[in-house]
Design an enzyme around this catalytic site. Structure first.
Site, mmCIF file in Angstrom:
data_model
loop_
_atom_site.group_PDB
_atom_site.id
_atom_site.type_symbol
_atom_site.label_atom_id
_atom_site.label_comp_id
_atom_site.label_asym_id
_atom_site.label_seq_id
_atom_site.Cartn_x
_atom_site.Cartn_y
_atom_site.Cartn_z
ATOM 1 N N CYS A 193 1.216 1.378 -0.904
ATOM 2 C CA CYS A 193 1.370 0.267 0.041
ATOM 3 C C CYS A 193 2.530 -0.630 -0.375
ATOM 4 O O CYS A 193 2.367 -1.523 -1.209
ATOM 5 C CB CYS A 193 0.069 -0.526 0.128
ATOM 6 S SG CYS A 193 0.211 -1.932 1.229
ATOM 7 N N CYS A 248 1.946 -4.334 0.228
ATOM 8 C CA CYS A 248 1.051 -5.023 -0.709
ATOM 9 C C CYS A 248 1.771 -5.286 -2.029
ATOM 10 O O CYS A 248 1.599 -6.325 -2.647
ATOM 11 C CB CYS A 248 -0.174 -4.188 -1.042
ATOM 12 S SG CYS A 248 -0.870 -3.327 0.333
ATOM 13 N N ASP A 249 2.548 -4.320 -2.486
ATOM 14 C CA ASP A 249 3.033 -4.370 -3.863
ATOM 15 C C ASP A 249 4.544 -4.483 -4.021
ATOM 16 O O ASP A 249 5.025 -4.796 -5.107
ATOM 17 C CB ASP A 249 2.574 -3.096 -4.615
ATOM 18 C CG ASP A 249 1.054 -2.953 -4.600
ATOM 19 O OD1 ASP A 249 0.374 -3.988 -4.662
ATOM 20 O OD2 ASP A 249 0.563 -1.823 -4.514
#
Ligand code: NAP
Length: 348
Positions: free
Chosen positions: A168, A171-172
């Site tokens: 992701c 997300c990261d």
């Protein structure tokens, strides 16, 4: 007393079925998923896959524009405060999901932030057991648990999960460890291109590693990767090892050519996998008919019925072909209408 409709899942399919079921006075209960580290790692936190994306450009009704005021007025103030600032370009995945969730709640949908971990579908009312141990009885169930990202399955990939390996980018990707460093994205579909494009905002260089000589991504998305100077496409290549150490996490990967079998190492601080999805059906323990890829099968044309009467499926958990937010929302609507008609036919 048994619930009329329990909806499991909280992506576009889940919330759309909740909006329709609540407007039909069926008082639906949504299990939106639990907030656990395991769900974070598997990409199955509440609000589904769209909560893990950036801008959504193809959901009808949200052309480019300033949604700020609309978001402020529509959402519960606490949840609004917790959201990232609006990017002023159409709608973002998390914004779209929060708006759908709120719309469902506005019509009386009840929400539990919990997972269903076991089901008894042998007799009615069905019995659903949650992670917290609670058992809920339901006359109808709509399964809208979506799908989650696949990994390559390498031991080295598992070893560096959370330390440079991720599925992701949104997300990261913005983590300091990736800033101005080279990064790797594996895959050749729309997701891989989208991830590579997003990561190019932070990385010094993004290597998009694809096993063939042609992208699977749609033309417009593929062109975006080709036009992006920070993205280099490594054609005909597969990853055989994620490289790294305990101190730094990921430091690179070993690639093997699918054309001549040659091998080479590549430096990278991040390793993002975007190679497709697996439907989230583990909690069903095979109690519904599924296709060879594990997606729930719809048993009647143009209906969301499954192999068990009273159980309906909507969205990506039953769709390995379209897999779009709008198609998930569409089948979510169908599932609510199918459940409503089923309940009426049983006099419930
Ligand atoms: P996908 O279209 O199934 O593509 C998966 C990619 O991963 C393919 O290129 C495949 O290679 C590769 N792959 C699969 N297994 C692999 C393995 N073991 N090793 C190396 N490579 C592997 O999946 P997706 O990109 O997640 O997209 C899914 C759906 O969502 C599609 O319908 C897509 O259009 C949609 N989507 C749309 C958008 C958008 O419109 N903005 C964004 C994201 C996703 P091959 O090509 O060789 O099979």
């Amino acid at each position: 007393m048994a619930e009329h409709v329990v909806i499991i899942g909280s992506g576009p399919a889940g919330w759309t079925s909740a909006i329709y079921a609540s407007r039909a006075s069926l008082n639906p209960l949504v299990f939106e998923g639990a907030i656990t580290e395991e769900n974070r790692m598997r990409g199955t936190l509440p609000l589904g896959q769209l909560a893990l994306t950036t801008e959504v450009e193809n959901y009808p009704g949200f052309p480019a524009g300033d949604l700020e005021g609309y978001l402020d007025n529509s959402l519960d103030s606490t949840r609004r405060m917790m959201m990232a600032p609006h990017q002023k370009e159409g709608v973002s995945g998390p914004e779209l999901m929060e708006l759908m969730r709120q719309q469902a709640i506005n019509f009386g949908t009840r929400v539990k932030t919990d997972d269903i971990v076991d089901v008894d579908l042998d007799s009615t009312p069905f019995k659903l057991t949650s992670l917290s141990g609670e058992v809920t009885e339901a006359h109808t169930v709509i399964i809208a648990t979506g799908a989650s990202a696949n990994y390559l399955g390498l031991d080295s990939e598992e070893r560096f999960k959370n330390r440079g390996v991720s599925a992701c980018a949104v997300c990261d990707g913005a983590l300091p460890r990736f800033r101005d460093k080279p990064m790797i994205v594996v895959g050749g579909g729309d997701s891989a291109v989208e991830e590579a494009d997003y990561l190019s905002k932070f990385a010094s260089q993004v290597h998009l590693i694809h096993r063939r000589d042609e992208l699977r991504a749609s033309k417009i998305m593929a062109q975006r990767a080709i036009d992006n100077e920070k993205i280099t496409i490594e054609w005909n290549s597969v990853v055989t090892e994620v490289l790294g150490n305990d101190d730094e996490g990921v430091t690179g990967a070993t690639l093997e050519s699918t054309s001549d079998g040659s091998s080479r190492d590549m430096d990278a601080s991040g390793f993002f996998v975007a190679i497709g999805h697996t439907p989230n059906t583990g909690f069903l323990n095979g109690k519904l008919d599924m296709n060879e890829k594990g997606y729930i099968t719809w048993t009647q044309p143009h209906r969301t019925n499954t192999s068990i009467e009273g159980v309906f499926a909507a969205g990506d958990v039953a769709d390995d072909y379209y897999r779009q937010a709008i198609t998930a929302a569409g089948t979510g609507c169908q599932a609510a209408l199918d459940a409503e008609r089923y309940l009426a036919s049983k006099g419930l």
